[in-house]
Design an enzyme around this catalytic site. Structure first.
Site, mmCIF file in Angstrom:
data_model
loop_
_atom_site.group_PDB
_atom_site.id
_atom_site.type_symbol
_atom_site.label_atom_id
_atom_site.label_comp_id
_atom_site.label_asym_id
_atom_site.label_seq_id
_atom_site.Cartn_x
_atom_site.Cartn_y
_atom_site.Cartn_z
ATOM 1 C CG HIS A 1 -80.151 37.887 15.113
ATOM 2 N ND1 HIS A 1 -78.988 38.324 14.764
ATOM 3 C CD2 HIS A 1 -80.082 36.553 15.317
ATOM 4 C CE1 HIS A 1 -77.861 37.358 14.677
ATOM 5 N NE2 HIS A 1 -78.758 36.314 15.024
ATOM 6 C CD GLU A 2 -81.919 34.825 18.229
ATOM 7 O OE1 GLU A 2 -81.900 33.703 17.509
ATOM 8 O OE2 GLU A 2 -80.892 35.288 18.472
ATOM 9 C CG HIS B 1 -81.606 32.372 13.426
ATOM 10 N ND1 HIS B 1 -80.288 32.317 12.508
ATOM 11 C CD2 HIS B 1 -81.014 33.153 14.239
ATOM 12 C CE1 HIS B 1 -79.585 32.855 12.667
ATOM 13 N NE2 HIS B 1 -79.650 33.561 13.805
#
Length: 164
Positions: free
Chosen positions: A75-76, A79
């Site tokens: 998820h991170e 980004h």
């Protein structure tokens, strides 16, 4: 119990694997982001786009190890990849969702559902017209100092502190 070094090694291994997948998919060679445990509170992780850095909540990682490996770290990183490949985009917009689902094969969920009782600080009870709300000490202090006013997202009325 997993120690800090084991957590960091597992996070780094996952990060390398996901970054390699993204680099192959987009035919690029992005550098490995810095990864550390300098995140506190109820957030599981946070990506710092300009610094190419990922901060993880060590306590939540320890308590939710497999979910961090499967979802939080990708998820991170998604980004960071979205920012590096597409430029400035919405945090959980179509570009990020594409990277999560098509590149990493992970669910594109914007928030986690972890039990945060072990990391949640003191909370203060506030009332609106339709329900009660719990505010963090930071938000409570902002209200008390007159620096912020919070409203209910449902009824849009200001939240009023209920002294306990």
């Amino acid at each position: 119990m997993i120690n800090d070094e084991q957590l960091l090694n597992a996070a780094t291994d996952t990060l390398k694997k996901c970054l390699s997948t993204a680099n192959r998919h987009f035919s690029v060679s992005y550098p490995l982001p810095e990864i550390n445990f300098r995140l506190r509170g109820k957030s599981a992780g946070k990506a710092y786009l300009q610094k190419n850095e990922i901060r993880l909540n060590k306590r939540l990682f320890s308590d939710n190890y497999q979910a961090f490996i499967d979802e939080v770290i990708p998820h991170e990183l998604a980004h960071l990849v979205a920012f590096q490949y597409f430029g400035k985009v919405k945090p959980h917009g179509k570009e990020w969702k594409y990277i999560m689902s098509e590149v990493f094969g992970s669910p594109a969920r914007a928030t986690h559902q972890f039990d945060v009782s072990a990391v949640a600080g003191k909370q203060f009870t506030y009332q609106c017209h339709c329900s009660t709300h719990l505010l963090s000490i930071r938000r409570h202090n902002n209200v008390q100092r007159g620096k912020a006013e919070y409203r209910c997202r449902r009824c849009l009325t200001p939240l009023i502190y209920i002294k306990e």
